[in-house]
Design an enzyme around this catalytic site. Structure first.
Site, mmCIF file in Angstrom:
data_model
loop_
_atom_site.group_PDB
_atom_site.id
_atom_site.type_symbol
_atom_site.label_atom_id
_atom_site.label_comp_id
_atom_site.label_asym_id
_atom_site.label_seq_id
_atom_site.Cartn_x
_atom_site.Cartn_y
_atom_site.Cartn_z
ATOM 1 C CG ASP A 75 -0.280 -0.009 2.550
ATOM 2 O OD1 ASP A 75 0.722 -0.742 2.713
ATOM 3 O OD2 ASP A 75 -0.713 0.729 3.453
ATOM 4 C CD GLU A 137 4.321 0.523 6.712
ATOM 5 O OE1 GLU A 137 5.154 0.830 7.583
ATOM 6 O OE2 GLU A 137 3.909 1.359 5.861
HETATM 7 ZN ZN LIG Z 1 6.886 2.224 3.744
#
Ligand SMILES: [Zn+2]
Length: 389
Positions: A75, A137
């Protein structure tokens, strides 16, 4: 054999998927799965609750033993409101750089690793290589937790892990941890002309925020300190606050969010405990007006600090593959703290610079791409060497 990709071609391919954290990453994951299928690298997916997103885990070589994990998040942060010169999802190349969202943070590492898969397979090493791709993340290291759970249930989890967050290919062995908390002050509403009959939630919150500031100041002046970090101490700050409805009403509600970014070894629990104790001292005055008033704290995200010992195998490996003599510490959090907590020693080492991450016109130098290829080729040479077992 599936079509071969150069690193740059694979970077282009992955950047073209809009995997901003709020979007599904499944199109990218499907592409990778299909790409790995042809050379018969089996991958497994670990979905989120809604099956909108997935982690991918694949092993090249024997699956019954430890091995080396290469991990990255799929992401990226939003491009909304950022002034980009071109399409953030179509890689542009000029002046020896590739531009696009995720070029430095951190699709290039994933792309180079994928482009190298045929070479990893050809090495036929005794030590397996595990590829880990995660989601979410950027919004609190959410996705990787499911992957780690899955790994923990296996007889053999990875022996060590390298996460390719942008460090200019310098091994990073430590980062700060982060705790995200919210505080809700529930007061008592009254006409502001009758202020004595109300419990002003904003003012109570302000007292607590002032206490947070006092703790932050004490950390800055009294430490503990670790000069490897910028800044070299634990920080605490309030990020958002909301409360009240009108000036002539004593506000009933106030909510604010704050975070602690702590050095490895500096316990964030001590800070939240101090705040809870302080909040408790405010209660008698509140309860004297309304027993229904109160203060609640909730921790909504925690990313542990990373502190991998200097002399551990993963640090030695990352140093020898990158050719770096020194190791670094960074202030940004990564999934590394969670891997470490799960008993998988981890180092952060990847191409590109955090300076370019999250910004408009994010880029990576082609030289960094080459350095990352060299890193993987050295790894492949080690795997292929008969001594490596
Ligand atoms: Zn990163």
């Amino acid at each position: 054999m599936a079509r071969a990709y150069s690193s740059a071609e694979m970077i282009r391919r992955l950047i073209a998927f809009d995997t901003t954290s709020r979007e599904s990453n499944l199109a990218l994951i499907d592409f990778v799965r299909t790409y790995l299928d042809d050379p018969h690298v089996k991958s497994e997916l670990v979905y989120d609750g809604e099956r909108r997103k997935a982690n991918l885990y694949a092993t090249i070589g024997a699956s019954d033993r430890g091995g080396i994990m290469l991990s990255g998040h799929t992401d990226g942060v939003p491009v909304d409101g950022q002034a980009w010169d071109g399409d953030p999802f179509a890689v542009a190349e000029h002046d020896g750089r590739l531009y696009g969202r995720g070029t430095s943070d951190m699709k290039s590492f994933i792309a180079i690793m994928l482009a190298m898969v045929p070479e990893f397979i050809a090495a036929k090493g005794q030590t397996p290589i595990h590829l880990g791709l995660t989601y979410d993340e950027e919004v609190g290291c959410i996705g990787v937790r499911g992957l780690i759970q899955r790994l923990a249930a296996r007889p053999a989890k990875p022996r060590l892990c390298i996460i390719g967050e942008p460090t200019l290919m310098q091994p990073v062995i430590a980062h700060k941890g982060k705790r995200s908390l919210r505080c809700h002050v529930h007061g008592h509403e009254s006409h502001s002309a009758l202020a004595h009959a109300g419990v002003n939630a904003i003012e109570i919150a302000a007292d607590i925020v002032a206490r947070i500031r006092r703790i932050a100041r004490a950390k800055r002046t009294d430490g503990p300190f670790d000069s490897g970090f910028t800044p070299p101490y634990t920080t605490v700050h309030t990020g958002t606050i909301a409360g009240g409805t009108a000036l002539n009403i004593v506000p009933r509600e106030c909510r604010f969010n704050f975070e602690i970014r702590h050095l490895p070894g500096d316990a964030p629990e001590a800070i939240s405990a101090e705040l809870r104790q302080f909040a408790a001292t405010l209660l008698p005055e509140m309860h004297a007006v309304s027993t229904a008033s109160g203060i609640a704290f909730e921790e909504f995200n925690a990313i542990p600090a990373l502190a991998t010992p200097h002399d551990s195998e993963v640090v030695q490996l990352a140093q020898s593959l990158s050719g770096a003599n020194s190791v670094g510490r960074v202030s940004f959090g990564t999934e590394g703290g969670l891997y470490q907590q799960a008993g998988i020693p981890t180092v952060i080492c990847g191409p590109g610079s955090i300076e370019q991450a999250h910004k408009p016109n994010e880029w990576i130098a082609l030289d960094q791409v080459r350095q990352c290829e060299t890193f993987f080729r050295r790894l492949i040479a080690r795997l292929a060497a008969p001594a490596e077992a």
